[in-house]
Design a protein around this motif. Structure first.
Motif, PDB file in Angstrom:
ATOM      1  N   PHE A 115       0.767  -1.257   0.119  1.00 24.78           N
ATOM      2  CA  PHE A 115       0.018   0.077  -0.034  1.00 24.78           C
ATOM      3  C   PHE A 115       0.822   1.337  -0.068  1.00 24.78           C
ATOM      4  O   PHE A 115       1.925   1.237   0.896  1.00 24.78           O
ATOM      5  CB  PHE A 115      -0.952   0.010   1.348  1.00 24.78           C
ATOM      6  N   ALA A 116       0.350   2.218  -0.838  1.00 28.76           N
ATOM      7  CA  ALA A 116       1.140   3.578  -0.918  1.00 28.76           C
ATOM      8  C   ALA A 116       1.006   4.138   0.455  1.00 28.76           C
ATOM      9  O   ALA A 116      -0.010   4.022   1.228  1.00 28.76           O
ATOM     10  CB  ALA A 116       0.584   4.453  -1.857  1.00 28.76           C
ATOM     11  N   PRO A 117       1.880   4.906   0.917  1.00 25.18           N
ATOM     12  CA  PRO A 117       2.021   5.873   2.048  1.00 25.18           C
ATOM     13  C   PRO A 117       0.586   6.841   2.153  1.00 25.18           C
ATOM     14  O   PRO A 117       0.299   7.334   1.144  1.00 25.18           O
ATOM     15  CB  PRO A 117       3.106   6.706   2.329  1.00 25.18           C
ATOM     16  N   ILE A 118       0.074   6.839   3.492  1.00 23.53           N
ATOM     17  CA  ILE A 118      -1.021   7.658   3.419  1.00 23.53           C
ATOM     18  C   ILE A 118      -0.637   9.072   4.044  1.00 23.53           C
ATOM     19  O   ILE A 118      -0.048   9.101   5.064  1.00 23.53           O
ATOM     20  CB  ILE A 118      -2.144   7.047   4.516  1.00 23.53           C
ATOM     21  N   GLU A 119      -1.291  10.109   3.619  1.00 21.83           N
ATOM     22  CA  GLU A 119      -0.833  11.431   4.010  1.00 21.83           C
ATOM     23  C   GLU A 119      -2.202  12.109   4.473  1.00 21.83           C
ATOM     24  O   GLU A 119      -3.095  12.048   3.788  1.00 21.83           O
ATOM     25  CB  GLU A 119      -0.185  12.286   3.097  1.00 21.83           C
ATOM     26  N   CYS A 120      -2.087  12.814   5.711  1.00 22.76           N
ATOM     27  CA  CYS A 120      -3.342  13.261   6.468  1.00 22.76           C
ATOM     28  C   CYS A 120      -3.123  14.666   6.865  1.00 22.76           C
ATOM     29  O   CYS A 120      -1.755  15.071   7.194  1.00 22.76           O
ATOM     30  CB  CYS A 120      -3.939  12.603   7.502  1.00 22.76           C
ATOM     31  N   MET A 121      -4.136  15.551   6.984  1.00 21.10           N
ATOM     32  CA  MET A 121      -3.859  16.797   7.609  1.00 21.10           C
ATOM     33  C   MET A 121      -3.425  16.581   9.072  1.00 21.10           C
ATOM     34  O   MET A 121      -2.428  17.656   9.437  1.00 21.10           O
ATOM     35  CB  MET A 121      -5.025  17.611   7.824  1.00 21.10           C
ATOM     36  N   ASP A 122      -3.763  15.747   9.730  1.00 20.93           N
ATOM     37  CA  ASP A 122      -3.448  15.475  11.226  1.00 20.93           C
ATOM     38  C   ASP A 122      -2.289  14.128  11.012  1.00 20.93           C
ATOM     39  O   ASP A 122      -2.341  13.271  10.469  1.00 20.93           O
ATOM     40  CB  ASP A 122      -4.636  14.773  12.067  1.00 20.93           C
ATOM     41  N   GLU A 123      -1.219  14.667  11.716  1.00 23.29           N
ATOM     42  CA  GLU A 123      -0.181  13.433  11.495  1.00 23.29           C
ATOM     43  C   GLU A 123      -0.422  12.158  12.465  1.00 23.29           C
ATOM     44  O   GLU A 123       0.279  11.118  12.010  1.00 23.29           O
ATOM     45  CB  GLU A 123       1.385  14.136  11.643  1.00 23.29           C
ATOM     46  N   LYS A 124      -1.044  12.456  13.420  1.00 26.06           N
ATOM     47  CA  LYS A 124      -1.339  11.105  14.340  1.00 26.06           C
ATOM     48  C   LYS A 124      -2.223  10.319  13.295  1.00 26.06           C
ATOM     49  O   LYS A 124      -2.163   9.290  13.442  1.00 26.06           O
ATOM     50  CB  LYS A 124      -1.920  11.757  15.542  1.00 26.06           C
ATOM     51  N   SER A 125      -3.159  10.754  12.917  1.00 33.12           N
ATOM     52  CA  SER A 125      -3.925  10.160  11.992  1.00 33.12           C
ATOM     53  C   SER A 125      -3.325   9.260  10.947  1.00 33.12           C
ATOM     54  O   SER A 125      -3.586   8.096  10.691  1.00 33.12           O
ATOM     55  CB  SER A 125      -5.287  10.959  11.412  1.00 33.12           C
ATOM     56  N   ALA A 126      -2.411  10.007  10.333  1.00 30.74           N
ATOM     57  CA  ALA A 126      -1.602   9.275   9.007  1.00 30.74           C
ATOM     58  C   ALA A 126      -0.639   8.191   9.799  1.00 30.74           C
ATOM     59  O   ALA A 126      -0.684   7.291   9.170  1.00 30.74           O
ATOM     60  CB  ALA A 126      -0.777  10.339   8.506  1.00 30.74           C
ATOM     61  N   ALA A 127      -0.230   8.411  10.998  1.00 33.49           N
ATOM     62  CA  ALA A 127       0.754   7.595  11.563  1.00 33.49           C
ATOM     63  C   ALA A 127      -0.231   6.091  11.856  1.00 33.49           C
ATOM     64  O   ALA A 127       0.258   4.990  11.434  1.00 33.49           O
ATOM     65  CB  ALA A 127       1.495   7.866  12.919  1.00 33.49           C
ATOM     66  N   VAL A 128      -1.394   6.242  12.425  1.00 40.31           N
ATOM     67  CA  VAL A 128      -2.237   5.303  12.688  1.00 40.31           C
ATOM     68  C   VAL A 128      -2.779   4.434  11.408  1.00 40.31           C
ATOM     69  O   VAL A 128      -2.407   3.228  11.410  1.00 40.31           O
ATOM     70  CB  VAL A 128      -3.614   5.777  13.431  1.00 40.31           C
ATOM     71  N   LEU A 129      -2.922   5.287  10.420  1.00 41.09           N
ATOM     72  CA  LEU A 129      -3.593   4.557   9.161  1.00 41.09           C
ATOM     73  C   LEU A 129      -2.330   4.023   8.466  1.00 41.09           C
ATOM     74  O   LEU A 129      -2.411   2.827   7.901  1.00 41.09           O
ATOM     75  CB  LEU A 129      -4.043   5.600   8.219  1.00 41.09           C
ATOM     76  N   ASN A 130      -1.060   4.422   8.439  1.00 41.61           N
ATOM     77  CA  ASN A 130       0.095   3.881   7.962  1.00 41.61           C
ATOM     78  C   ASN A 130       0.512   2.451   8.637  1.00 41.61           C
ATOM     79  O   ASN A 130       1.272   1.641   8.088  1.00 41.61           O
ATOM     80  CB  ASN A 130       1.395   4.846   7.768  1.00 41.61           C
ATOM     81  N   LYS A 131       0.239   2.517   9.955  1.00 41.50           N
ATOM     82  CA  LYS A 131       0.478   1.214  10.710  1.00 41.50           C
ATOM     83  C   LYS A 131      -0.316  -0.025  10.198  1.00 41.50           C
ATOM     84  O   LYS A 131      -0.047  -0.931  10.772  1.00 41.50           O
ATOM     85  CB  LYS A 131       0.686   1.475  12.220  1.00 41.50           C
ATOM     86  N   MET A 132      -1.358   0.107   9.644  1.00 44.81           N
ATOM     87  CA  MET A 132      -2.563  -0.987   9.632  1.00 44.81           C
ATOM     88  C   MET A 132      -2.075  -1.760   8.400  1.00 44.81           C
ATOM     89  O   MET A 132      -1.441  -1.292   7.403  1.00 44.81           O
ATOM     90  CB  MET A 132      -3.844  -0.197   9.262  1.00 44.81           C
TER      91      MET A 132
END
Length: 132
Positions: A115-132
């Motif tokens: 999966f390609a990395p996910i980028e979000c406005m909120d870095e915490k949300s991006a970190a959570v989604l990228n760990k899945m």
């Protein structure tokens, strides 16, 4: 839908048809008994209603699975109801997290799937989604 539900309906329809044939033979064997013909006709009507209910439930199950596949929610029919509800809940929560934080990315590619990395406005949300 689970294969067992389909085969159960097929067995039930076969049993009902066999019973219907036996009823027909019994009602015509005693030509002078009008009561037997009435009982047979009522029995066949009841059996047709039950068959319709069985096929209706299968059609509903198939429509629900098709709807879930269109929404890209994969549910293994061998899972228990509680597991299915949990998976649907988790899927909804992940989609909500992704959408509310205006996230981008996460597309699947390659074999085996990555999966390609996910980028979000909120870095915490991006970190959570990228760990899945």
């Amino acid at each position: 839908w689970p294969p067992t539900a389909f085969t159960d309906v097929i067995y039930a329809v076969g049993a009902l048809m066999a019973l219907s044939v036996l009823g027909c033979v019994a009602s015509t064997a005693k030509a002078g008994k009008r009561c037997m013909v009435v009982v047979y006709v009522v029995l066949v009507a009841v059996l047709l209603v039950f068959q319709g209910m069985g096929w209706s439930s299968l059609a509903t199950a198939e429509a629900n699975l098709t709807k879930m596949q269109e929404q890209e929610v994969e549910v293994d029919p061998n899972r228990t109801k509680s597991e299915q509800k949990l998976l649907k809940y988790l899927h909804t929560q992940v989609v909500t997290l992704y959408d509310t934080n205006n996230c981008l990315g996460g597309a699947a590619f390659g074999s085996p799937v990555s999966f390609a990395p996910i980028e979000c406005m909120d870095e915490k949300s991006a970190a959570v989604l990228n760990k899945m």
